[in-house]
Design a protein around this motif. Structure first.
Motif, PDB file in Angstrom:
ATOM      1  N   THR A  49      42.517  30.061  19.798  1.00 29.72           N
ATOM      2  CA  THR A  49      43.764  30.081  19.023  1.00 29.72           C
ATOM      3  C   THR A  49      44.031  31.475  18.465  1.00 29.72           C
ATOM      4  N   ARG A  50      42.995  32.154  18.021  1.00 29.87           N
ATOM      5  CA  ARG A  50      43.136  33.521  17.494  1.00 29.87           C
ATOM      6  C   ARG A  50      43.636  34.468  18.600  1.00 29.87           C
ATOM      7  N   VAL A  51      43.101  34.310  19.814  1.00 30.33           N
ATOM      8  CA  VAL A  51      43.562  35.141  20.937  1.00 30.33           C
ATOM      9  C   VAL A  51      45.026  34.845  21.243  1.00 30.33           C
ATOM     10  N   LEU A  52      45.391  33.565  21.269  1.00 31.61           N
ATOM     11  CA  LEU A  52      46.787  33.188  21.527  1.00 31.61           C
ATOM     12  C   LEU A  52      47.712  33.834  20.495  1.00 31.61           C
ATOM     13  N   ASP A  53      47.325  33.752  19.239  1.00 34.33           N
ATOM     14  CA  ASP A  53      48.135  34.344  18.169  1.00 34.33           C
ATOM     15  C   ASP A  53      48.239  35.864  18.325  1.00 34.33           C
ATOM     16  N   SER A  54      47.108  36.518  18.636  1.00 31.88           N
ATOM     17  CA  SER A  54      47.116  37.980  18.742  1.00 31.88           C
ATOM     18  C   SER A  54      47.935  38.465  19.929  1.00 31.88           C
ATOM     19  N   MET A  55      48.060  37.637  20.961  1.00 26.94           N
ATOM     20  CA  MET A  55      48.822  37.999  22.150  1.00 26.94           C
ATOM     21  C   MET A  55      50.314  37.673  22.017  1.00 26.94           C
ATOM     22  N   GLY A  56      50.703  37.058  20.923  1.00 25.91           N
ATOM     23  CA  GLY A  56      52.113  36.747  20.713  1.00 25.91           C
ATOM     24  C   GLY A  56      52.557  35.440  21.347  1.00 25.91           C
ATOM     25  N   PHE A  57      51.621  34.553  21.629  1.00 25.11           N
ATOM     26  CA  PHE A  57      51.970  33.291  22.277  1.00 25.11           C
ATOM     27  C   PHE A  57      52.817  32.382  21.392  1.00 25.11           C
ATOM     28  N   ASP A  58      52.789  32.603  20.088  1.00 27.82           N
ATOM     29  CA  ASP A  58      53.631  31.791  19.206  1.00 27.82           C
ATOM     30  C   ASP A  58      55.112  32.071  19.432  1.00 27.82           C
ATOM     31  N   ARG A  59      55.435  33.143  20.144  1.00 28.03           N
ATOM     32  CA  ARG A  59      56.832  33.463  20.478  1.00 28.03           C
ATOM     33  C   ARG A  59      57.336  32.675  21.675  1.00 28.03           C
ATOM     34  N   VAL A  60      56.408  32.229  22.545  1.00 28.83           N
ATOM     35  CA  VAL A  60      56.836  31.575  23.782  1.00 28.83           C
ATOM     36  C   VAL A  60      56.299  30.150  23.933  1.00 28.83           C
ATOM     37  N   PHE A  61      55.387  29.753  23.062  1.00 29.51           N
ATOM     38  CA  PHE A  61      54.805  28.411  23.078  1.00 29.51           C
ATOM     39  C   PHE A  61      54.875  27.803  21.683  1.00 29.51           C
ATOM     40  N   CYS A  62      54.871  26.508  21.636  1.00 31.41           N
ATOM     41  CA  CYS A  62      54.616  25.784  20.396  1.00 31.41           C
ATOM     42  C   CYS A  62      53.112  25.509  20.402  1.00 31.41           C
ATOM     43  N   ILE A  63      52.378  26.122  19.494  1.00 30.15           N
ATOM     44  CA  ILE A  63      50.917  25.997  19.477  1.00 30.15           C
ATOM     45  C   ILE A  63      50.531  24.903  18.486  1.00 30.15           C
ATOM     46  N   ARG A  64      49.822  23.913  18.979  1.00 27.55           N
ATOM     47  CA  ARG A  64      49.344  22.802  18.144  1.00 27.55           C
ATOM     48  C   ARG A  64      47.828  22.761  18.194  1.00 27.55           C
ATOM     49  N   GLN A  65      47.233  22.269  17.124  1.00 24.50           N
ATOM     50  CA  GLN A  65      45.780  22.253  17.052  1.00 24.50           C
ATOM     51  C   GLN A  65      45.221  20.836  17.072  1.00 24.50           C
ATOM     52  N   GLU A  66      45.876  19.953  17.850  1.00 30.44           N
ATOM     53  CA  GLU A  66      45.359  18.594  18.027  1.00 30.44           C
ATOM     54  C   GLU A  66      45.072  18.365  19.501  1.00 30.44           C
ATOM     55  N   PRO A  67      44.017  17.610  19.815  1.00 30.28           N
ATOM     56  CA  PRO A  67      43.728  17.307  21.223  1.00 30.28           C
ATOM     57  C   PRO A  67      44.607  16.169  21.732  1.00 30.28           C
ATOM     58  N   VAL A  68      44.714  16.093  23.081  1.00 32.44           N
ATOM     59  CA  VAL A  68      45.358  14.947  23.709  1.00 32.44           C
ATOM     60  C   VAL A  68      44.404  13.764  23.530  1.00 32.44           C
ATOM     61  N   VAL A  69      44.946  12.618  23.188  1.00 34.34           N
ATOM     62  CA  VAL A  69      44.107  11.460  22.894  1.00 34.34           C
ATOM     63  C   VAL A  69      43.366  10.957  24.128  1.00 34.34           C
ATOM     64  N   ASP A  70      44.035  10.865  25.274  1.00 37.18           N
ATOM     65  CA  ASP A  70      43.424  10.258  26.449  1.00 37.18           C
ATOM     66  C   ASP A  70      43.740  11.093  27.678  1.00 37.18           C
ATOM     67  N   ASP A  71      42.695  11.561  28.378  1.00 39.61           N
ATOM     68  CA  ASP A  71      42.939  12.377  29.562  1.00 39.61           C
ATOM     69  C   ASP A  71      42.394  11.744  30.842  1.00 39.61           C
ATOM     70  N   GLU A  72      42.204  10.436  30.835  1.00 37.17           N
ATOM     71  CA  GLU A  72      41.625   9.782  32.009  1.00 37.17           C
ATOM     72  C   GLU A  72      42.554   9.783  33.218  1.00 37.17           C
ATOM     73  N   ASP A  73      43.833  10.016  33.036  1.00 31.04           N
ATOM     74  CA  ASP A  73      44.769  10.020  34.154  1.00 31.04           C
ATOM     75  C   ASP A  73      44.925  11.396  34.800  1.00 31.04           C
ATOM     76  N   LEU A  74      44.164  12.368  34.326  1.00 31.27           N
ATOM     77  CA  LEU A  74      44.270  13.711  34.874  1.00 31.27           C
ATOM     78  C   LEU A  74      43.440  13.830  36.152  1.00 31.27           C
ATOM     79  N   ASN A  75      43.965  14.570  37.128  1.00 29.74           N
ATOM     80  CA  ASN A  75      43.280  14.820  38.392  1.00 29.74           C
ATOM     81  C   ASN A  75      43.026  16.313  38.528  1.00 29.74           C
TER      82      ASN A  75
END
Length: 162
Positions: free
Chosen positions: A90-116
């Motif tokens: 998160t610190r790297v994302l902030d230092s690179m200016g990612f808050d300008r192009v992304f909405c940064i959230r600090q919560e995990p996805v609840v369920d990732d069993e459908d990912l391939n």
């Protein structure tokens, strides 16, 4: 060290992309091609980038993520979401200016069993070098600090590509 991999899921144009382990330039062709396909797919609605299980993300990957966000904004007026619970990432994302192009959230996805897992695509050294160069040019364009950080690398890569 867990080798990097990319997990994906899509439903009704909503994409989830989960980066796991050490995500490095070896995955840049796979990632860049998937992003291009996703953004040109009929019915694209949204994308969430899940970094919760990523242990390290190199600058090429960061550049490709930034490129994705910039294209999503240009084509769809959409701001992608990044999920990051690792304070270092998160610190790297902030230092690179990612808050300008992304909405940064600090919560995990609840369920990732459908990912391939995306299969890793082979590519030539020249093609990978070109993707690394493009990714770093995108990062340089995000802010003055990035421009200073990556100027030398980009100059070196430009000399090797041409």
């Amino acid at each position: 060290m867990q080798p990097g991999k990319i997990l994906v899921a899509e439903q009704d144009g909503a994409f989830v992309i989960k980066l796991v382990g050490e995500v490095r330039l070896t995955l840049c062709t796979t990632m860049d091609d998937f992003f291009d396909d996703m953004l040109t797919s009929k019915g694209f609605a949204s994308v969430v980038i899940d970094l919760v299980d990523a242990t390290n993300i190199d600058s090429t990957t960061l550049g490709l993520l930034a490129k994705l966000a910039i294209k999503a904004k240009q084509r769809f007026s959409y701001v992608p979401v990044i999920l990051s619970t690792n304070p270092d990432i998160t610190r790297v994302l902030d230092s690179m200016g990612f808050d300008r192009v992304f909405c940064i959230r600090q919560e995990p996805v609840v369920d990732d069993e459908d990912l391939n897992e995306l299969p890793v695509l082979p590519d030539s050294e020249d093609a990978v070098r070109a993707k690394v160069l493009e990714a770093h040019r995108v990062l340089m364009g995000m802010n003055d600090s990035n421009r200073a950080k990556f100027r030398e690398l980009v100059t070196l890569l430009e000399g090797q590509c041409y």
